[in-house]
Design a protein around this motif. Sequence first.
Motif, PDB file in Angstrom:
ATOM      1  N   GLY A 119       0.725  -1.273  -0.033  1.00 32.03           N
ATOM      2  CA  GLY A 119       0.238   0.329   0.096  1.00 32.03           C
ATOM      3  C   GLY A 119       1.024   1.384   0.611  1.00 32.03           C
ATOM      4  N   LEU A 120       0.186   2.437  -0.418  1.00 29.32           N
ATOM      5  CA  LEU A 120       1.188   3.366   0.480  1.00 29.32           C
ATOM      6  C   LEU A 120       1.525   3.843   1.345  1.00 29.32           C
ATOM      7  CD1 LEU A 120      -0.974   6.170  -1.516  1.00 29.32           C
ATOM      8  CD2 LEU A 120       0.814   5.071  -2.630  1.00 29.32           C
ATOM      9  N   PRO A 121       2.777   4.254   1.417  1.00 27.08           N
ATOM     10  CA  PRO A 121       3.406   4.222   2.806  1.00 27.08           C
ATOM     11  C   PRO A 121       3.183   5.927   3.622  1.00 27.08           C
ATOM     12  CG  PRO A 121       5.111   5.094   0.905  1.00 27.08           C
ATOM     13  CD  PRO A 121       4.281   4.603   0.499  1.00 27.08           C
ATOM     14  N   ILE A 122       1.910   6.177   3.402  1.00 34.71           N
ATOM     15  CA  ILE A 122       1.611   7.644   3.798  1.00 34.71           C
ATOM     16  C   ILE A 122       0.478   6.234   4.665  1.00 34.71           C
ATOM     17  CG2 ILE A 122       0.138   9.772   3.423  1.00 34.71           C
ATOM     18  CD1 ILE A 122       0.686   8.764  -0.049  1.00 34.71           C
ATOM     19  N   TYR A 123      -0.025   7.509   5.997  1.00 36.21           N
ATOM     20  CA  TYR A 123      -0.617   7.089   7.408  1.00 36.21           C
ATOM     21  C   TYR A 123      -1.945   7.618   6.989  1.00 36.21           C
ATOM     22  CZ  TYR A 123      -3.322   7.526  11.633  1.00 36.21           C
ATOM     23  OH  TYR A 123      -3.509   7.274  12.422  1.00 36.21           O
ATOM     24  N   GLY A 124      -2.929   6.651   7.380  1.00 38.20           N
ATOM     25  CA  GLY A 124      -4.993   6.972   7.110  1.00 38.20           C
ATOM     26  C   GLY A 124      -5.783   7.682   6.263  1.00 38.20           C
ATOM     27  N   MET A 125      -6.561   8.992   6.369  1.00 36.61           N
ATOM     28  CA  MET A 125      -6.776   9.054   5.240  1.00 36.61           C
ATOM     29  C   MET A 125      -5.842  10.265   4.405  1.00 36.61           C
ATOM     30  SD  MET A 125     -10.162   8.269   5.183  1.00 36.61           S
ATOM     31  CE  MET A 125     -11.096   9.484   3.790  1.00 36.61           C
ATOM     32  N   ASN A 126      -4.871  10.304   4.778  1.00 33.23           N
ATOM     33  CA  ASN A 126      -3.721  11.376   4.312  1.00 33.23           C
ATOM     34  C   ASN A 126      -3.252  10.294   2.925  1.00 33.23           C
ATOM     35  OD1 ASN A 126      -4.041  13.611   5.242  1.00 33.23           O
ATOM     36  ND2 ASN A 126      -2.182  12.330   6.682  1.00 33.23           N
ATOM     37  N   GLY A 127      -3.843   9.120   2.399  1.00 34.98           N
ATOM     38  CA  GLY A 127      -3.515   8.520   1.956  1.00 34.98           C
ATOM     39  C   GLY A 127      -4.505   7.505   1.266  1.00 34.98           C
ATOM     40  N   VAL A 128      -5.916   9.027   0.943  1.00 34.60           N
ATOM     41  CA  VAL A 128      -7.110   7.983   0.581  1.00 34.60           C
ATOM     42  C   VAL A 128      -7.527   9.455  -0.744  1.00 34.60           C
ATOM     43  CG1 VAL A 128      -9.062   7.147   0.668  1.00 34.60           C
ATOM     44  CG2 VAL A 128      -7.657   6.587   2.361  1.00 34.60           C
ATOM     45  N   GLY A 129      -7.778   9.531  -2.020  1.00 37.69           N
ATOM     46  CA  GLY A 129      -8.497   9.731  -2.575  1.00 37.69           C
ATOM     47  C   GLY A 129      -7.615  10.122  -3.762  1.00 37.69           C
ATOM     48  N   LYS A 130      -8.172  10.969  -4.428  1.00 38.26           N
ATOM     49  CA  LYS A 130      -7.788  10.937  -6.468  1.00 38.26           C
ATOM     50  C   LYS A 130      -6.125  11.111  -6.872  1.00 38.26           C
ATOM     51  CE  LYS A 130      -8.812  14.018 -10.391  1.00 38.26           C
ATOM     52  NZ  LYS A 130      -9.018  15.340 -11.552  1.00 38.26           N
ATOM     53  N   ASN A 131      -6.278   9.856  -7.044  1.00 39.27           N
ATOM     54  CA  ASN A 131      -4.886   9.636  -7.944  1.00 39.27           C
ATOM     55  C   ASN A 131      -3.699   9.457  -6.738  1.00 39.27           C
ATOM     56  OD1 ASN A 131      -4.951  10.314 -10.464  1.00 39.27           O
ATOM     57  ND2 ASN A 131      -4.487  12.430  -9.759  1.00 39.27           N
ATOM     58  N   LYS A 132      -4.622   8.690  -5.352  1.00 38.38           N
ATOM     59  CA  LYS A 132      -4.035   7.506  -4.262  1.00 38.38           C
ATOM     60  C   LYS A 132      -4.242   6.023  -4.721  1.00 38.38           C
ATOM     61  CE  LYS A 132      -3.946  11.551  -1.405  1.00 38.38           C
ATOM     62  NZ  LYS A 132      -4.566  12.550  -0.254  1.00 38.38           N
ATOM     63  N   SER A 155      -9.007  -8.990   5.711  1.00 36.37           N
ATOM     64  CA  SER A 155      -8.860  -9.403   7.211  1.00 36.37           C
ATOM     65  C   SER A 155      -7.548  -8.113   7.117  1.00 36.37           C
ATOM     66  CB  SER A 155      -8.100 -10.805   7.238  1.00 36.37           C
ATOM     67  OG  SER A 155      -7.632 -10.623   9.128  1.00 36.37           O
ATOM     68  N   VAL A 156      -7.800  -7.300   8.535  1.00 33.89           N
ATOM     69  CA  VAL A 156      -7.126  -6.181   8.422  1.00 33.89           C
ATOM     70  C   VAL A 156      -6.467  -6.231  10.013  1.00 33.89           C
ATOM     71  CG1 VAL A 156      -7.669  -3.455   9.107  1.00 33.89           C
ATOM     72  CG2 VAL A 156      -9.149  -4.349   7.243  1.00 33.89           C
ATOM     73  N   TRP A 157      -5.075  -6.049  10.148  1.00 39.56           N
ATOM     74  CA  TRP A 157      -4.099  -6.435  10.852  1.00 39.56           C
ATOM     75  C   TRP A 157      -3.064  -4.976  11.751  1.00 39.56           C
ATOM     76  CZ3 TRP A 157      -0.525 -11.303   9.563  1.00 39.56           C
ATOM     77  CH2 TRP A 157      -1.703 -12.011   8.567  1.00 39.56           C
ATOM     78  N   GLY A 158      -3.875  -3.807  10.821  1.00 37.87           N
ATOM     79  CA  GLY A 158      -2.990  -3.093  11.150  1.00 37.87           C
ATOM     80  C   GLY A 158      -4.185  -1.779  10.511  1.00 37.87           C
ATOM     81  N   GLY A 159      -3.776  -1.300   9.582  1.00 34.73           N
ATOM     82  CA  GLY A 159      -4.356   1.017   9.025  1.00 34.73           C
ATOM     83  C   GLY A 159      -4.825  -0.061   7.911  1.00 34.73           C
ATOM     84  N   ALA A 160      -6.460   0.634   8.332  1.00 35.79           N
ATOM     85  CA  ALA A 160      -7.743  -0.061   6.735  1.00 35.79           C
ATOM     86  C   ALA A 160      -7.023   1.262   6.121  1.00 35.79           C
ATOM     87  CB  ALA A 160      -8.999  -0.081   7.846  1.00 35.79           C
ATOM     88  N   ASN A 161      -6.366   1.898   4.893  1.00 42.57           N
ATOM     89  CA  ASN A 161      -6.703   2.810   4.484  1.00 42.57           C
ATOM     90  C   ASN A 161      -6.166   2.373   3.026  1.00 42.57           C
ATOM     91  OD1 ASN A 161      -3.776   2.544   3.634  1.00 42.57           O
ATOM     92  ND2 ASN A 161      -3.249   5.443   3.929  1.00 42.57           N
ATOM     93  N   THR A 162      -5.350   1.341   2.845  1.00 41.13           N
ATOM     94  CA  THR A 162      -5.817   0.417   1.232  1.00 41.13           C
ATOM     95  C   THR A 162      -7.108  -0.198   0.759  1.00 41.13           C
ATOM     96  OG1 THR A 162      -3.846   0.279   1.435  1.00 41.13           O
ATOM     97  CG2 THR A 162      -4.601  -1.333   0.709  1.00 41.13           C
ATOM     98  N   LEU A 163      -7.824  -0.314   1.782  1.00 39.95           N
ATOM     99  CA  LEU A 163      -9.256  -1.034   1.568  1.00 39.95           C
ATOM    100  C   LEU A 163      -9.927   0.523   1.054  1.00 39.95           C
ATOM    101  CD1 LEU A 163     -12.243  -2.750   1.593  1.00 39.95           C
ATOM    102  CD2 LEU A 163     -12.026  -2.675   4.158  1.00 39.95           C
ATOM    103  N   ALA A 164     -10.270   1.963   1.930  1.00 42.18           N
ATOM    104  CA  ALA A 164     -10.675   2.542   1.747  1.00 42.18           C
ATOM    105  C   ALA A 164     -10.367   3.481   0.562  1.00 42.18           C
ATOM    106  CB  ALA A 164     -10.519   3.762   2.868  1.00 42.18           C
ATOM    107  N   GLN A 165      -9.314   3.625   0.309  1.00 46.77           N
ATOM    108  CA  GLN A 165      -8.404   3.719  -1.333  1.00 46.77           C
ATOM    109  C   GLN A 165      -9.912   3.068  -2.321  1.00 46.77           C
ATOM    110  OE1 GLN A 165      -7.205   6.415  -2.187  1.00 46.77           O
ATOM    111  NE2 GLN A 165      -7.466   5.783  -3.966  1.00 46.77           N
ATOM    112  N   ALA A 166      -9.510   1.656  -2.145  1.00 50.14           N
ATOM    113  CA  ALA A 166     -10.723   0.812  -3.286  1.00 50.14           C
ATOM    114  C   ALA A 166     -11.836   0.717  -3.288  1.00 50.14           C
ATOM    115  CB  ALA A 166      -9.801  -0.165  -2.725  1.00 50.14           C
ATOM    116  N   LEU A 167     -11.953   1.639  -2.283  1.00 51.06           N
ATOM    117  CA  LEU A 167     -13.635   1.356  -1.790  1.00 51.06           C
ATOM    118  C   LEU A 167     -13.673   2.977  -2.480  1.00 51.06           C
ATOM    119  CD1 LEU A 167     -15.118  -0.173   1.821  1.00 51.06           C
ATOM    120  CD2 LEU A 167     -15.688  -0.912  -0.656  1.00 51.06           C
TER     121      LEU A 167
END
Length: 487
Positions: A119-132, A155-167
Motif C-alpha cells: 500500500g502507500l507509505p502514507i498514514y490513514g486518510m492522507n493516503g485516500v483520494g484522487k490519484n492515490k 482481514s485487517v491487521w493494521g491500518g485500513a486505508n488500502t481498503l478505503a482507497q479501493a472503495l
Amino acid sequence: MKLICVSAIKSVLIVIVSAIFCTYAFGEQQPEIKNRVFVLTDIEADPDDAQTLVRFLLYSNQFDVEGLVATTSVHQKGMVAPETIHQIIDAYAKVHNNLLLHEPGYPTAEYLRSVVRAGLPIYGMNGVGKNKDSEGSRLLINAIEKDDSRPLWISVWGGANTLAQALYTLQQQTSPQQLAQLISKLRVYTISDQDDSAAWIRKTFPDLFYIVSPGGYGAATWLGMNMYIEGIDNTSVSNPWIANNIQQNHGPLGQQYPDVAYGMEGDTPAWLNLIRNGLNVPEQPNFGGWGGRYEYYIPDINATDPDGFTGGVPIEQETRPIWTNATDTFLLPRRNEFGRSVSASEQHFSGYRETLWRWRDDFQNDFAARMDWTVFDYAHANHPPEPRLRHEQHLKVKSGDYFSLDARNSQDPDGDSMEFYWFNYAEAGSMPASPVAIQSAENMARVAVVAPEVSKPETLHFILRLTDRGTPALTRYKRVVVTVVPK
C-alpha cells in the motif's frame, strides 16, 4: 453497558442469517468451501504481525489467499514492509512439501509471492483520494470485482486505508447499484481501528459487513488472544510455550516467529473464525468461534474505552450498527483425577474477551500441531479428530421432550483415544439467560437433554468438543442447533 437499541434491525438480520445457516452449514455431507481471504498488514510495526503471518501460512490450505498487502498504521505511519512478507514466504517454501504430507491444498510459495503487494507509505486518510491508488488497492479492487459468488474476507491487521482507497475508487468508477452489489460481497474484520480511515469507511458505506471493537484497545475482544487471565492456566500463551512449541526445533518457519514484544498475535483473531473446525460459522459472528463472538448493534461511545490507548486514532460515536463486542458466561471445564474425566466446574467467567480466550488452549494446540507438520512425517505428528453425528445437525423438538445428542461415530485418524464434552452454548441461541443442562454425564459420546418449556419457538446451540489424546491434544467440534417449539 449502555447500547443504542437497534432491535428491529438485529431481529431481521438474525432471521435471515439463521435461514442461511440452516441451509448452508448443517448438511453432514456438504462440501467444504474455501473462504476467499485478502490480508492487510502493518507488518514490522510490531513483531505480532510476523507471528500472525507464520500461523496464517500454516492454515493457507484452507483459504484462497487473494492478497497479502503491506500497509501503514498509526503505529507505523511512514513505511510499509512487503519484504518481510516475502522473507516469511521464503521460509514457508522450505516446508511446503512437508505440509503436504499432512493435508492437501497448500498453495505454492510462488503463488503466494505473486499476491504480495504494498500500500502507500502514507498514514490513514492522507493516503485516500484522487490519484492515490497503490499496487495494493488495485489488487484489492481486482479481488472485489472478481466473478466469484463467494464472499471476500478482508482481514485487517493494521491500518485500513488500502481498503478505503479501493472503495473510494470503486465509488468513483461504478454506479450506485454496481457499488452496492460489490459491497454486499465483502466481509471486513479489523483489529481495532489502527488509522482514521476505518471510521470513514463505516460511515461512508453503511451496508458494509464490518467486525470491530472500536475505541480504546482496552475495550477490545481481541485482547483475549494473549492476555493473562487470573484463575486459569495461561501456559499456552507463555514465552516458554512459544519457544518450545513454535520457535525452537521447528524448522525454518518456526525460526521466523519473533519473540513477543507488546503482545502475542493480536491480529490473529481477524481470521481465526475462518478455520474449518466444526465450531466456526464465519457468516454469523453471533454464533461464536475461535475469533470471538460478536453481536450486531450500535455501541455507545462510552462503552468503547474512549479515553484508552489508540495510538492517537480519534474515537467517534458509531453512526450505524456493526458486529462488535458480545458477552459470554463461560463455565471452565474441569478435568478430574477420579470418576468423570471432564465436567463443568463452578468456576465461571463473564465478558467479551471470554468469547475468544475460552477456546485459546484449543487453537494454540492446533497451531503447535501444524508447526510439527513442517518438520515431521505423518506417522510422527498428530492430526485432529473427526466428530461425526448419528443424526442431523438441525433438530426440532417440543417443550418437555427428551432427545439425544449422539456422536458415537466419531473417529481419530491417528487411532488416538478421544475425550467427549457436550455443553449448551446459551449465548449463541435465542435463550442466552437460560442455559440448558445436559441431563447425563457431559463426557459421554451420547448424552440426553430435556427441552425447556417455551411459549414460542426458540433455538438452542449444543457444542460437542471432541479432543484426542495425541500430542499436542487436538480439538474439533460439532454444533447442533435445536429448535424448541411449544407443545
